[in-house]
Design a protein around this motif. Structure first.
Motif, PDB file in Angstrom:
ATOM      1  N   PRO A  24       0.823  -1.222   0.000  1.00  0.00           N
ATOM      2  CA  PRO A  24       0.000   0.000   0.000  1.00  0.00           C
ATOM      3  C   PRO A  24       0.856   1.272   0.000  1.00  0.00           C
ATOM      4  CG  PRO A  24      -0.756  -1.543   1.673  1.00  0.00           C
ATOM      5  CD  PRO A  24       0.551  -2.074   1.157  1.00  0.00           C
ATOM      6  N   VAL A  25       0.325   2.321  -0.635  1.00  0.00           N
ATOM      7  CA  VAL A  25       0.995   3.618  -0.710  1.00  0.00           C
ATOM      8  C   VAL A  25       0.613   4.426   0.535  1.00  0.00           C
ATOM      9  CG1 VAL A  25       1.213   5.748  -2.060  1.00  0.00           C
ATOM     10  CG2 VAL A  25       0.867   3.554  -3.238  1.00  0.00           C
ATOM     11  N   ASP A  26       1.596   5.091   1.143  1.00  0.00           N
ATOM     12  CA  ASP A  26       1.318   5.936   2.309  1.00  0.00           C
ATOM     13  C   ASP A  26       0.913   7.338   1.858  1.00  0.00           C
ATOM     14  OD1 ASP A  26       1.784   4.056   4.342  1.00  0.00           O
ATOM     15  OD2 ASP A  26       3.951   4.292   4.103  1.00  0.00           O
ATOM     16  N   VAL A  27      -0.310   7.708   2.219  1.00  0.00           N
ATOM     17  CA  VAL A  27      -0.874   8.974   1.757  1.00  0.00           C
ATOM     18  C   VAL A  27      -1.308   9.811   2.953  1.00  0.00           C
ATOM     19  CG1 VAL A  27      -2.602  10.036   0.236  1.00  0.00           C
ATOM     20  CG2 VAL A  27      -1.803   7.706  -0.238  1.00  0.00           C
ATOM     21  N   VAL A  28      -1.019  11.113   2.919  1.00  0.00           N
ATOM     22  CA  VAL A  28      -1.520  12.030   3.939  1.00  0.00           C
ATOM     23  C   VAL A  28      -2.387  13.083   3.248  1.00  0.00           C
ATOM     24  CG1 VAL A  28      -0.926  13.757   5.685  1.00  0.00           C
ATOM     25  CG2 VAL A  28       0.440  11.673   5.477  1.00  0.00           C
ATOM     26  N   VAL A  29      -3.574  13.307   3.805  1.00  0.00           N
ATOM     27  CA  VAL A  29      -4.504  14.299   3.264  1.00  0.00           C
ATOM     28  C   VAL A  29      -4.762  15.330   4.359  1.00  0.00           C
ATOM     29  CG1 VAL A  29      -6.715  14.644   2.099  1.00  0.00           C
ATOM     30  CG2 VAL A  29      -5.571  12.424   1.944  1.00  0.00           C
ATOM     31  N   SER A  30      -4.813  16.603   3.998  1.00  0.00           N
ATOM     32  CA  SER A  30      -4.947  17.637   5.023  1.00  0.00           C
ATOM     33  C   SER A  30      -6.342  17.660   5.645  1.00  0.00           C
ATOM     34  CB  SER A  30      -4.630  19.010   4.420  1.00  0.00           C
ATOM     35  OG  SER A  30      -5.506  19.297   3.355  1.00  0.00           O
ATOM     36  N   VAL A  31      -7.383  17.596   4.827  1.00  0.00           N
ATOM     37  CA  VAL A  31      -8.759  17.782   5.342  1.00  0.00           C
ATOM     38  C   VAL A  31      -9.683  16.689   4.802  1.00  0.00           C
ATOM     39  CG1 VAL A  31      -8.562  20.291   5.677  1.00  0.00           C
ATOM     40  CG2 VAL A  31      -9.301  19.391   3.454  1.00  0.00           C
ATOM     41  N   ASP A  32     -10.749  16.407   5.550  1.00  0.00           N
ATOM     42  CA  ASP A  32     -11.569  15.244   5.177  1.00  0.00           C
ATOM     43  C   ASP A  32     -12.484  15.476   3.979  1.00  0.00           C
ATOM     44  OD1 ASP A  32     -13.480  16.774   6.478  1.00  0.00           O
ATOM     45  OD2 ASP A  32     -14.013  15.245   7.957  1.00  0.00           O
ATOM     46  N   GLN A  33     -12.657  16.733   3.558  1.00  0.00           N
ATOM     47  CA  GLN A  33     -13.401  16.956   2.324  1.00  0.00           C
ATOM     48  C   GLN A  33     -12.729  16.188   1.180  1.00  0.00           C
ATOM     49  OE1 GLN A  33     -12.372  19.308   4.575  1.00  0.00           O
ATOM     50  NE2 GLN A  33     -13.218  21.304   4.081  1.00  0.00           N
ATOM     51  N   TRP A  34     -11.402  16.181   1.201  1.00  0.00           N
ATOM     52  CA  TRP A  34     -10.644  15.417   0.194  1.00  0.00           C
ATOM     53  C   TRP A  34     -10.289  14.025   0.708  1.00  0.00           C
ATOM     54  CZ3 TRP A  34     -11.280  17.321  -4.326  1.00  0.00           C
ATOM     55  CH2 TRP A  34     -11.340  18.701  -4.520  1.00  0.00           C
ATOM     56  N   GLY A  35     -10.143  13.892   2.010  1.00  0.00           N
ATOM     57  CA  GLY A  35      -9.743  12.600   2.577  1.00  0.00           C
ATOM     58  C   GLY A  35     -10.728  11.492   2.244  1.00  0.00           C
ATOM     59  N   SER A  36     -12.008  11.827   2.252  1.00  0.00           N
ATOM     60  CA  SER A  36     -13.023  10.828   1.928  1.00  0.00           C
ATOM     61  C   SER A  36     -12.836  10.315   0.500  1.00  0.00           C
ATOM     62  CB  SER A  36     -14.426  11.434   2.084  1.00  0.00           C
ATOM     63  OG  SER A  36     -15.389  10.559   1.552  1.00  0.00           O
ATOM     64  N   ILE A  37     -12.560  11.229  -0.411  1.00  0.00           N
ATOM     65  CA  ILE A  37     -12.383  10.856  -1.827  1.00  0.00           C
ATOM     66  C   ILE A  37     -11.111  10.029  -2.005  1.00  0.00           C
ATOM     67  CG2 ILE A  37     -11.895  11.819  -4.113  1.00  0.00           C
ATOM     68  CD1 ILE A  37     -13.710  14.217  -3.300  1.00  0.00           C
ATOM     69  N   VAL A  38     -10.024  10.495  -1.386  1.00  0.00           N
ATOM     70  CA  VAL A  38      -8.739   9.801  -1.545  1.00  0.00           C
ATOM     71  C   VAL A  38      -8.819   8.395  -0.963  1.00  0.00           C
ATOM     72  CG1 VAL A  38      -6.285   9.866  -0.952  1.00  0.00           C
ATOM     73  CG2 VAL A  38      -7.468  11.985  -1.574  1.00  0.00           C
ATOM     74  N   SER A  39      -9.506   8.260   0.181  1.00  0.00           N
ATOM     75  CA  SER A  39      -9.646   6.936   0.802  1.00  0.00           C
ATOM     76  C   SER A  39     -10.383   5.976  -0.123  1.00  0.00           C
ATOM     77  CB  SER A  39     -10.416   7.039   2.120  1.00  0.00           C
ATOM     78  OG  SER A  39      -9.692   7.809   3.047  1.00  0.00           O
ATOM     79  N   GLN A  40     -11.408   6.484  -0.790  1.00  0.00           N
ATOM     80  CA  GLN A  40     -12.159   5.626  -1.702  1.00  0.00           C
ATOM     81  C   GLN A  40     -11.326   5.243  -2.917  1.00  0.00           C
ATOM     82  OE1 GLN A  40     -16.484   6.778  -2.178  1.00  0.00           O
ATOM     83  NE2 GLN A  40     -15.788   8.552  -1.011  1.00  0.00           N
ATOM     84  N   LEU A  41     -10.523   6.183  -3.408  1.00  0.00           N
ATOM     85  CA  LEU A  41      -9.707   5.906  -4.597  1.00  0.00           C
ATOM     86  C   LEU A  41      -8.536   4.986  -4.272  1.00  0.00           C
ATOM     87  CD1 LEU A  41      -9.660   9.513  -6.098  1.00  0.00           C
ATOM     88  CD2 LEU A  41     -10.862   7.516  -7.042  1.00  0.00           C
ATOM     89  N   GLY A  42      -8.030   5.098  -3.050  1.00  0.00           N
ATOM     90  CA  GLY A  42      -6.879   4.285  -2.665  1.00  0.00           C
ATOM     91  C   GLY A  42      -7.259   2.882  -2.234  1.00  0.00           C
ATOM     92  N   GLY A  43      -8.450   2.760  -1.629  1.00  0.00           N
ATOM     93  CA  GLY A  43      -8.919   1.457  -1.167  1.00  0.00           C
ATOM     94  C   GLY A  43      -7.884   0.746  -0.305  1.00  0.00           C
ATOM     95  N   ALA A  44      -7.744  -0.540  -0.518  1.00  0.00           N
ATOM     96  CA  ALA A  44      -6.810  -1.341   0.288  1.00  0.00           C
ATOM     97  C   ALA A  44      -5.357  -1.102  -0.108  1.00  0.00           C
ATOM     98  CB  ALA A  44      -7.157  -2.827   0.133  1.00  0.00           C
ATOM     99  N   CYS A  45      -5.144  -0.385  -1.214  1.00  0.00           N
ATOM    100  CA  CYS A  45      -3.776  -0.141  -1.684  1.00  0.00           C
ATOM    101  C   CYS A  45      -3.241   1.206  -1.223  1.00  0.00           C
ATOM    102  CB  CYS A  45      -3.711  -0.229  -3.204  1.00  0.00           C
ATOM    103  SG  CYS A  45      -3.622  -1.922  -3.800  1.00  0.00           S
ATOM    104  N   ALA A  46      -3.903   1.823  -0.256  1.00  0.00           N
ATOM    105  CA  ALA A  46      -3.378   3.082   0.287  1.00  0.00           C
ATOM    106  C   ALA A  46      -3.632   3.127   1.780  1.00  0.00           C
ATOM    107  CB  ALA A  46      -4.045   4.272  -0.400  1.00  0.00           C
ATOM    108  N   ASN A  47      -2.638   3.566   2.518  1.00  0.00           N
ATOM    109  CA  ASN A  47      -2.819   3.887   3.935  1.00  0.00           C
ATOM    110  C   ASN A  47      -3.055   5.384   4.012  1.00  0.00           C
ATOM    111  OD1 ASN A  47      -2.273   1.236   4.869  1.00  0.00           O
ATOM    112  ND2 ASN A  47      -0.085   1.614   4.595  1.00  0.00           N
TER     113      ASN A  47
END
Ligand SMILES: [Zn+2]
Length: 325
Positions: free
Chosen positions: A44-67
């Protein structure tokens, strides 16, 4: 008008990290909640998002392949004025991808990314949307306030949401070539889950042509523009709001007068702000029989995803306009 002085929490137990939310609450989250996304074929790729407006989207796009770690989740603080804690710097360490809103909205995160994750790829939503301009959202107290500050609330811009989603998928695929097929599938699934959002926007665009609105602050303006609505908020009030200052009594009077004259079809009202000015505006709308449509700056706790949140608000707007969705 996004000053922290008026922003209030959306719920009481904000410090509590709800295990069911998609976006991580200042922690690491593999978003395994839907169980349908399968295993990750790569590291999995390690990703940091500043705010949850974008965090929700990034989490969905990353799925199990992103922390995915979202620093500000749960709406307990105003992202505009957030002061990072030392632990936030730690959150950025080792990040391979950082997703920021940009436009001085989350400058603290841009700085932490530079110092704590200098090698990370960075996606900046405001830059990507082409919204960045000459003027600082914060104003910085200088005298050069002749033109309106840029509106940083680009998660309310459907084209920006789409562009950021594409950019996230592209970066994730670059960082994990073995996961590229997985990420492409996640992007397709996300687009499918965004269909109600796109359909509701289309329905309002078609059904509310020529309708007008006024807004207690600029948060929803990009979406309103995408819907083809005309902004009737008095200019002086808008400028004050964009510079996070109190409107003058004359600007407030102009707004109250507009509402009592029924000069707008709806009032867009950010429930995350409080104070006597927004309260006066709201009651003037109610007294005039103008529908009040509530919006929020950040994801409310009851919203499972970005799209759930947005569609609920759009449905309320459609109802105010008598548009069937
Ligand atoms: Zn704001």
């Amino acid at each position: 008008m996004c000053s922290s002085r008026r922003v209030r929490p959306l719920a009481v137990a904000l410090a509590v990290c709800l295990p069911l939310t998609l976006a991580a609450c200042g922690g690491t989250d593999n978003v395994a909640s839907d169980g349908a996304q399968g295993d990750c074929p790569s590291e999995p790729v390690d990703v940091v998002v500043s705010v949850d407006q974008w965090g929700s989207i990034v989490s969905q796009l990353g799925g199990a392949c992103a922390n995915v770690t979202t620093v500000l989740a749960g709406s307990s603080v105003d992202p505009h004025d957030y002061e990072p804690a030392p632990s936030d710097a730690v959150a950025f360490e080792g990040a391979q991808l950082v997703v920021l809103n940009g436009g001085h909205y989350d400058e603290w995160a841009a700085k932490l990314a530079e110092t704590s994750a200098p090698d990370a790829a960075v996606i900046n939503a405001v830059e990507l949307s082409g919204h960045e301009d000459h003027e600082d959202h914060e104003g910085h107290g200088d005298a050069d306030h002749d033109h309106e500050a840029a509106n940083p609330h680009v998660w309310y811009n459907p084209a920006a949401v789409n562009g950021v989603s594409d950019a996230v998928t592209a970066e994730l695929s670059k960082l994990s070539a073995d996961g590229a097929g997985y990420f492409a599938q996640r992007r397709t699934d996300f687009a499918a889950s965004m269909k109600p959002y796109a359909d509701t926007i289309e329905a309002i665009k078609n059904g509310a042509a020529g309708k007008t609105y006024a807004a207690s602050e600029s948060v929803f303006d990009d979406m309103a523009a995408a819907l083809g609505l005309a902004n009737r908020t008095p200019e002086g009030y808008q400028v004050a709001a964009a510079n996070e200052s109190e409107p003058s009594p004359a600007d407030l009077d102009a707004f109250l007068g507009l509402l009592s004259d029924r000069g707008a079809d709806v009032l867009i009202y950010n429930t995350q702000t409080e104070g006597s000015v927004p309260e006066q505006i709201r009651s003037a709308a109610e007294q005039a029989g103008i529908p009040v449509v509530e919006v929020t700056e950040t994801l409310p706790p009851e919203a499972k995803t970005f799209q759930d949140w947005q569609v609920a608000q759009l449905d309320a707007l459609a109802k105010a306009f008598d548009v069937t969705t």
